[in-house]
Design an enzyme around this catalytic site. Structure first.
Site: not given
Ligand code: F6P
Length: 361
Positions: A235, A140, A175, A287, A138
């Site tokens: 987020e 994350d 800005r 990302q 992940t």
């Molecule tokens: O878990 C990985 C991730 O990229 C998160 O950071 C993000 O909130 C989510 O997946 C977004 O997932 P999707 O593919 O449903 O837009």
């Protein structure tokens, strides 16, 4: 001879293909057969969705983003929405069918590459008797059981590069630029990229923020002759006393919840409170894309090779885990228990504070 099935589930992350490459090569050297299941568990249900993976099928893929097997975050076999002829959607549990097919096709192990949601599913299959090995993926970096997940380093590099580029435009226009980055309930991407990318303000889910403090930092910049500012907001960051901002899709804390919108909310508040020209942008899925960094490739290949060693030892029901400098494993049940949060009393958070970054508190 062993027969291995690999699947990639949940949101993609740079390094997935490097894991597949390493598993296929390590198995080939043992004379084992590897198969891939497309889009999570589809290959367990339909032979057309299953592919044989030989070394020639994975040549050079380690440097590419995405996953050659495809992925989905809507494929939970324990809660699968199925539409009948009348167009009615029912949620059904197809896990027994998947386990049955897996056994009938003569597989010895399923290597499940995934994040929290996919590993929870893998753990349930393991409890049902499927020999499973998990590999943590992940961007994350929010799995407690491993020091790092692959994909994170690439995501941080992408976010840092974006911040570098935003500095010049923010400065040219005097800005405030607010950049929303991914990370769900953990602030790892925001913390690493925010410090490395020279953010003035860094908002993470682990520290509820106060807009007064955020705006005070921007005005302090002005006093010291810096007429622009960069704000990085994760987020999942939340204003003190406020709520997680999302686009719906699930409950707070669940992986189905579609996070997003906090960056625009912060930008609006800054604009109204300071009068500064403010813009926001969401880095979003950028990302998750692109070629994995050297760190992620190496980690992904180490995970893949370590998973095959676990198969050889018969250590099923485990997830490979990095406990630097060692590559080890943890029971899947422990791996999915808790999410890794940023420790607010740790060196990186102190570093941010020491160099003058406002954390919103
Ligand atoms: O878990 C990985 C991730 O990229 C998160 O950071 C993000 O909130 C989510 O997946 C977004 O997932 P999707 O593919 O449903 O837009």
């Amino acid at each position: 001879m062993k027969k291995i099935m690999i699947s990639t589930g949940g949101g993609d992350a740079p390094g997935l293909n490097a894991v597949i490459y390493a598993v296929v090569h390590a198995c080939y050297r043992k004379g084992w057969e590897v198969y891939g299941s497309r889009s999570g568990y589809k290959g367990f249900l339909d032979r057309d969705e299953m592919c044989r993976l030989r070394t020639e099928d994975v040549e050079d893929i380690y440097a590419t983003g995405g996953t050659i097997l495809g992925s989905t975050n809507k494929g939970n076999p324990f809660e699968m929405p199925v539409e009948n002829y009348a167009g009615e959607v029912k949620v059904v549990d197809i896990s027994e069918k998947i386990l049955d097919n897996f056994n009938r096709m003569g597989f010895d192990c399923h290597i499940a590459i995934g994040g929290d949601g996919s590993l929870e599913i893998a753990e349930r299959f393991s409890r049902m008797g499927m020999p499973v090995i998990g590999i943590p993926k992940t961007i994350d970096n929010d799995l407690e059981a491993t020091d790092r997940t692959f994909g994170f380093d690439t995501a941080v590099s992408t976010a840092t590069e974006a911040l570098d580029k935003l500095h010049s435009t923010a400065k040219s226009h005097d800005r405030v630029m607010v950049v929303e980055v991914m990370g769900r309930d953990s602030g790892w991407i925001a913390l690493y990229s925010g410090i490395s990318g020279g953010a003035d303000v860094l908002l993470i889910p682990e520290i509820p923020f106060d807009m007064e403090k955020v705006c005070a930092k921007i005005m302090d910049n002005e006093l010291h002759g810096k007429n622009y500012a960069i704000i990085v907001v994760a987020e999942g960051a939340v204003a003190a006393g406020g709520e997680v901002i999302s686009k719906g899709g699930g409950e707070v804390g669940r992986s189905e919840l579609l996070l997003g919108g906090v960056g625009e909310w912060v930008a609006k508040e800054v604009r109204e409170r300071t009068g500064k020209d403010t813009r926001s942008l969401v880095l979003g899925h950028l990302q998750r894309g692109g070629s994995p960094t050297t760190f992620d490739r190496l980690l992904a290949m180490r995970f893949g090779a370590a998973a095959v060693r676990l198969v050889e030892k018969g250590t099923f029901g485990h997830m490979v885990a990095l406990k630097s400098p060692h590559m080890g494993s943890v029971p899947l049940a422990d791996a999915v228990k808790s999410r890794k949060k940023v420790n607010v009393n740790s060196d990186k958070v102190y570093t941010a504070r020491d160099i003058g970054v406002c954390l919103g508190d």
